[in-house]
Design an enzyme around this catalytic site. Structure first.
Site, short mmCIF file in Angstrom:
data_model
loop_
_atom_site.label_atom_id
_atom_site.label_comp_id
_atom_site.label_asym_id
_atom_site.label_seq_id
_atom_site.Cartn_x
_atom_site.Cartn_y
_atom_site.Cartn_z
N CYS A 151 53.99 46.77 60.12
CA CYS A 151 54.78 46.40 61.29
C CYS A 151 54.17 45.23 62.05
O CYS A 151 54.86 44.27 62.38
CB CYS A 151 54.95 47.59 62.23
N HIS A 152 52.88 45.30 62.36
CA HIS A 152 52.25 44.26 63.17
C HIS A 152 50.90 43.81 62.62
O HIS A 152 50.17 43.10 63.29
CB HIS A 152 52.10 44.74 64.62
N GLY A 153 50.55 44.26 61.41
CA GLY A 153 49.38 43.75 60.73
C GLY A 153 48.05 44.39 61.06
O GLY A 153 47.00 43.81 60.78
#
Length: 187
Positions: A151-153
């Site tokens: 999703c956001h690393g």
């Protein structure tokens, strides 16, 4: 003299008070029993239902998990990662100085004594609640060999500690215990 004739002298003095006290005690007792009869169902409806109690703990057979493998299970409707760490993964995790981490924890803080090869964590990223990859066969594990949140690393190491990305904390370790050599009870 008419007043004296109307007084009943057959009742000893003080007996009327005792009757009145008995009636008061009886009335309060009946009211108390009625109050309890009303409160017990109200309070008992607030307790957990059978389906909620059934989900309060989960037992998982870990005998089929080979070193280096991880599985996904479900605990309280959320994913749980159970990983059997290899000796190399344990050595890599122990080589990291915990004080250099954003959420400083050693591998020993995250596992049970004598069972340092078993890492059990919630499979929910601490950033915004996505499910990280890395527990399934062939999934991306990220540059530290643990878990990667698509999703956001956020990137976690083999001890599920945050190493890179926006996640503020390590993957949560739920309460668990080993009920036998091959069964773990989560919750």
């Amino acid at each position: 003299m008419a007043d004296e004739a109307s007084i009943d002298t057959t009742v000893p003095a003080g007996e009327g008070v005792r009757r009145r006290d008995f009636i008061n005690v009886a009335a309060v007792s009946v009211a108390g029993v009625g109050g309890l009869a009303t409160l017990v169902p109200l309070i008992s409806q607030m307790s957990a239902s059978a389906d909620v109690l059934a989900e309060s703990s989960t037992e998982i057979d870990i005998s089929a998990i080979e070193p280096g493998q991880a599985i996904k299970a479900v605990f309280r409707k959320q994913p749980v990662f159970i990983r059997n760490l290899t000796q190399q993964e344990i050595a890599e995790a122990n080589a990291v100085n915990p004080t250099t981490l954003r959420d400083p924890q050693s591998l020993a803080d995250r596992t049970k004594p004598g069972k340092s090869n078993w890492l059990i964590t919630m499979g929910v990223c601490t950033h915004l609640g996505c499910v990280p990859l890395g527990a399934g066969q062939g999934e991306v594990k990220g540059e530290f060999g643990g878990y990667f949140c698509p999703c956001h690393g956020s990137v976690y190491d083999t001890a599920a500690r945050i190493r890179k990305g926006p996640a503020p904390k390590n993957l949560e370790v739920p309460p668990y215990e080993f009920t036998s050599a091959t069964v773990v009870k989560i919750g």
